[in-house]
Design an enzyme around this catalytic site. Sequence first.
Site, PDB file in Angstrom:
ATOM      1  N   CYS A  57      -1.162   4.377 -11.345  1.00  0.00           N
ATOM      2  CA  CYS A  57      -1.377   5.147 -10.114  1.00  0.00           C
ATOM      3  C   CYS A  57      -0.866   6.573 -10.229  1.00  0.00           C
ATOM      4  O   CYS A  57      -1.101   7.387  -9.335  1.00  0.00           O
ATOM      5  CB  CYS A  57      -0.703   4.435  -8.944  1.00  0.00           C
ATOM      6  SG  CYS A  57      -1.568   2.925  -8.445  1.00  0.00           S
ATOM      7  N   SER A  98      -6.286   7.269   6.071  1.00  0.00           N
ATOM      8  CA  SER A  98      -5.954   7.062   4.650  1.00  0.00           C
ATOM      9  C   SER A  98      -5.349   5.685   4.415  1.00  0.00           C
ATOM     10  O   SER A  98      -4.360   5.528   3.698  1.00  0.00           O
ATOM     11  CB  SER A  98      -4.979   8.146   4.162  1.00  0.00           C
ATOM     12  OG  SER A  98      -5.510   9.429   4.352  1.00  0.00           O
ATOM     13  N   ASP A  99      -5.949   4.680   5.042  1.00  0.00           N
ATOM     14  CA  ASP A  99      -5.421   3.324   4.940  1.00  0.00           C
ATOM     15  C   ASP A  99      -5.783   2.705   3.587  1.00  0.00           C
ATOM     16  O   ASP A  99      -6.514   3.283   2.785  1.00  0.00           O
ATOM     17  CB  ASP A  99      -5.931   2.460   6.084  1.00  0.00           C
ATOM     18  CG  ASP A  99      -4.862   1.514   6.614  1.00  0.00           C
ATOM     19  OD1 ASP A  99      -4.076   1.001   5.802  1.00  0.00           O
ATOM     20  OD2 ASP A  99      -4.819   1.296   7.841  1.00  0.00           O
ATOM     21  N   ASP A 155      -9.928  -0.189  -6.587  1.00  0.00           N
ATOM     22  CA  ASP A 155      -8.831   0.524  -7.240  1.00  0.00           C
ATOM     23  C   ASP A 155      -8.972   0.362  -8.753  1.00  0.00           C
ATOM     24  O   ASP A 155      -9.225  -0.741  -9.231  1.00  0.00           O
ATOM     25  CB  ASP A 155      -7.477  -0.026  -6.784  1.00  0.00           C
ATOM     26  CG  ASP A 155      -6.425   1.071  -6.702  1.00  0.00           C
ATOM     27  OD1 ASP A 155      -6.355   1.877  -7.649  1.00  0.00           O
ATOM     28  OD2 ASP A 155      -5.677   1.122  -5.709  1.00  0.00           O
ATOM     29  N   ASP A 167      -4.159  -3.999  -2.018  1.00  0.00           N
ATOM     30  CA  ASP A 167      -4.713  -3.329  -0.834  1.00  0.00           C
ATOM     31  C   ASP A 167      -5.201  -4.327   0.211  1.00  0.00           C
ATOM     32  O   ASP A 167      -5.131  -4.066   1.414  1.00  0.00           O
ATOM     33  CB  ASP A 167      -5.863  -2.406  -1.240  1.00  0.00           C
ATOM     34  CG  ASP A 167      -5.394  -1.170  -1.987  1.00  0.00           C
ATOM     35  OD1 ASP A 167      -4.209  -0.824  -1.857  1.00  0.00           O
ATOM     36  OD2 ASP A 167      -6.204  -0.555  -2.692  1.00  0.00           O
TER      37      ASP A 167
END
Length: 361
Positions: free
Chosen positions: A23, A55-56, A74, A97
């Site tokens: 990340c 921006s969840d 992702d 997520d």
Amino acid sequence: MARTMTVDSKPIRLTQFSHGGGCGCKIAPGLLQEILARAPQGIVPPELLVGTETSDDAAVYRLNDYQALVATTDFFTPIVDDPYDFGRIAATNALSDIYAMGGTPIMALALVGMPIAQLPPEVIGRVLEGGAAVCREAGIPIAGGHSIDVLEPIYGLVGLGLVHPQRVRRNADAQAGDVLVLGKPLGVGILSAALKKGILDAAGYADMLRYTTQLNRVGIALGALDGVHAMTDVTGFGLAGHLLEVCRGSGLSAQVNLAQVPVIEVAAKFAAEGVVTGASARNWAAYGAYGADVAWAPGAPEWQRHLLTDPQTSGGLLVSCSPDALASVLDAFQQAGFAEAAAIGGMQARAQGQGNQLVCR
């Protein structure tokens, strides 16, 4: 020492192909906001319960009175050299997520980009095996995917899950007076920097794997607790960056007690020695783009700031809950194997004329 894969007597180091791993290779939050601000507004049907507005962690689409679809994707470049470990970490991070929304994963699609001329099929196959192992642990199939030939290795998932519409836990619903709980200790990005420098020993690598491959499925139980108001997972923008998103979405400020924030011991040692990621500095510089100031504790050491801005790959859940629910939240974390989960601060109303602010003391 960290593991590598050997093919025809030649060690394959995946991190040599990537300019930034895990990340930590995310676009900086300020630049991302600028890019998204230029994107045209799309269709927003009433069934879309969560979209891009706060921006969840994932999109949520209401199917009926009892079910909503949670959808996320992702992927990233290697954070470790071992291809199997890379696949495990990337898959764990992607499914996080769904758990952060209070959802239960139901299936995944694989996203694969590999430099075909430089990586043998057996190496690429081990990446896919690692991702499949995590999905088996989560109880879901990898039902398809897409692959392309690119310069840097990339792997991740499209994750799909289900949640009751009334149990969706957004990052924008924190309430003044809430307590903040962090599920995993900070420092994974710093360990990845130490790995690339060749100074991370076997014990440090084991710590890194332990945290990055621990599924955040405790989010299902947390989402079912009435006192849990908001939830997100801490990833590339660091604890400070993702908490500022909670502040912005909820119209509140937050306070963090630095002494209570769990950290990986060896990562704190590396941070004190100046071993940090470039993304940490970019995160710190970009937080002002949210219109939010971070009030840093006078006299607090620089290494603590590096930990709060450290990009986490497959980081812990950050929960905003009522004080009455704190014991239940901590118990849920403990029962799920998150022994270092801790209350780290709280949410509060903004003072008159104050912007979104994070106070560290």
